[in-house]
Design a protein around this motif. Structure first.
Motif, mmCIF file in Angstrom:
data_model
loop_
_atom_site.group_PDB
_atom_site.id
_atom_site.type_symbol
_atom_site.label_atom_id
_atom_site.label_comp_id
_atom_site.label_asym_id
_atom_site.label_seq_id
_atom_site.Cartn_x
_atom_site.Cartn_y
_atom_site.Cartn_z
ATOM 1 N N LYS A 102 0.828 -1.205 0.000
ATOM 2 C CA LYS A 102 0.000 0.000 0.000
ATOM 3 C C LYS A 102 0.865 1.258 0.000
ATOM 4 O O LYS A 102 0.531 2.267 -0.640
ATOM 5 C CB LYS A 102 -0.914 -0.022 1.225
ATOM 6 C CG LYS A 102 -1.885 1.137 1.323
ATOM 7 C CD LYS A 102 -2.755 0.997 2.559
ATOM 8 C CE LYS A 102 -3.681 2.195 2.741
ATOM 9 N NZ LYS A 102 -4.503 2.057 3.976
ATOM 10 N N SER A 105 3.209 0.957 -3.686
ATOM 11 C CA SER A 105 2.486 0.764 -4.943
ATOM 12 C C SER A 105 3.341 0.100 -6.027
ATOM 13 O O SER A 105 3.535 0.654 -7.117
ATOM 14 C CB SER A 105 1.960 2.113 -5.455
ATOM 15 O OG SER A 105 1.059 1.930 -6.513
ATOM 16 N N LEU A 161 -5.931 -2.569 -2.155
ATOM 17 C CA LEU A 161 -4.864 -2.343 -3.125
ATOM 18 C C LEU A 161 -5.379 -2.055 -4.532
ATOM 19 O O LEU A 161 -4.592 -1.692 -5.418
ATOM 20 C CB LEU A 161 -3.932 -3.558 -3.154
ATOM 21 C CG LEU A 161 -3.176 -3.833 -1.839
ATOM 22 C CD1 LEU A 161 -2.358 -5.117 -1.949
ATOM 23 C CD2 LEU A 161 -2.291 -2.661 -1.444
ATOM 24 N N HIS A 164 -4.245 0.892 -6.667
ATOM 25 C CA HIS A 164 -2.831 0.917 -7.048
ATOM 26 C C HIS A 164 -2.544 0.166 -8.348
ATOM 27 O O HIS A 164 -1.399 0.184 -8.819
ATOM 28 C CB HIS A 164 -1.983 0.331 -5.917
ATOM 29 C CG HIS A 164 -2.020 1.132 -4.652
ATOM 30 N ND1 HIS A 164 -1.134 2.146 -4.382
ATOM 31 C CD2 HIS A 164 -2.862 1.074 -3.587
ATOM 32 C CE1 HIS A 164 -1.410 2.679 -3.207
ATOM 33 N NE2 HIS A 164 -2.460 2.049 -2.702
#
Length: 310
Positions: A102, A105, A161, A164
């Motif tokens: 996180k 990325s 996530l 990302h």
């Protein structure tokens, strides 16, 4: 004749299983991890699967602060795809485990597709003395650990996530994990093409046998058709033989000191790069070409190295 597809080599540089006592080559300082990762990329690894360690004790770490120093160096020195682990602890919560991904990325991160009794306690009896006080109890304690990856955990990681645009390396320790992934894919938590990492030979998971690999591949074909890519990692002595087998079946391969400390039976590897060089030589001698980082990005449909946060 049609060209054979390129083979992606992933190198898992340090992991969270082996401890410093087990091999002097196992990297755990920021400098050691960066140096060995860069050398592995130069030897032919197009993907670097990375865990962090406490640089003073060598203990596994999921603190983003322990990733930052070596990520920056690797990014500056190589074009390899960085894959950050989300499984670096058998006892931490899923939010703690995904914190490095996180934060930074990366283009890729691992995603374990089911819970299992992940144990390596048998290694404890091999060593009479330990370099650090934490090691023996850590290894012995794995006998009582459940590596938790519930449907809720997987969903939470995927949703957190998702912004990302990370490509997941779905780690498949047993056949049931393929069905878990199929369910989550149908629920919209992942999108094709997906990338499977068949994990063979971990105590608690499926054994490192060719018959098991063929069955796993056949099951994946049934569930995912042509909407997946796949790779194999095998623990310990099975690492190189199973990687060669996978490459000849049209799959990709993973080596590295996370998965095996040896270069051949009874002989410790001197580095991650030594393992990468060996599997590259074997793959090329058998008529396959090894993928560059940009070719790996194309094969796996990655977002690109310019879109990471390190």
């Amino acid at each position: 004749m049609a060209r054979k597809p390129k083979t992606i080599i992933t190198c898992a540089v340090t992991g969270a299983i082996h401890t410093p006592t087990m091999s002097d080559a196992l990297p755990y300082t920021y400098d050691q991890i960066a140096t060995q990762a860069i050398a592995a990329a130069e030897a032919g690894a197009s993907i670097l699967h990375l865990h962090a360690r406490n640089p003073d004790t060598g203990a596994p770490s999921i603190d983003p602060g322990d990733f930052a120093p070596f990520l920056a160096r690797i990014k500056q020195a190589t074009d390899a795809v960085v894959n950050i682990s989300t499984g670096g602890s058998l006892t931490a919560s899923i939010q703690e485990r995904i914190a490095p991904a996180k934060t930074f990325s990366p283009e890729m991160c691992s995603m374990n597709m089911g819970s299992l009794n992940f144990s390596f306690h048998g290694l404890a009896s091999r060593y009479a003395e330990w370099k650090f006080d934490w090691e023996k109890s850590y290894v012995e304690g794995s006998e009582g650990n459940i590596f938790r990856n519930t449907f809720k955990d997987i969903k939470e990681a995927a949703e957190t996530l998702a912004p990302h645009e990370i490509k997941f390396e779905h780690e498949i320790y047993d056949v049931g994990h393929l069905y878990n992934l199929k369910f989550m894919l149908d629920q919209g938590h992942f999108k094709a093409p997906i990338f499977l990492q068949f994990v063979l030979g971990i105590l608690g998971g499926i054994g490192a046998d060719v018959e098991n690999l063929v069955f796993m591949k056949r099951t994946a074909d049934k569930l995912f058709g042509d909407q997946y890519r796949w790779s194999v990692l095998a623990a310990g002595a099975a690492q190189i033989p199973m990687a060669v087998t996978a490459s000849q079946m049209g799959g990709h391969v993973r080596v590295g000191l996370e998965d095996s400390l040896f270069i051949t039976r009874g002989e410790l590897a001197g580095s991650n790069a030594q393992q990468v060089a060996k599997i590259r030589r074997l793959i090329e001698d058998l008529g396959h070409a090894v993928a560059t980082p940009d070719e790996a990005r194309e094969i796996l449909d990655l977002k690109g190295g310019d879109k990471v946060a390190f």
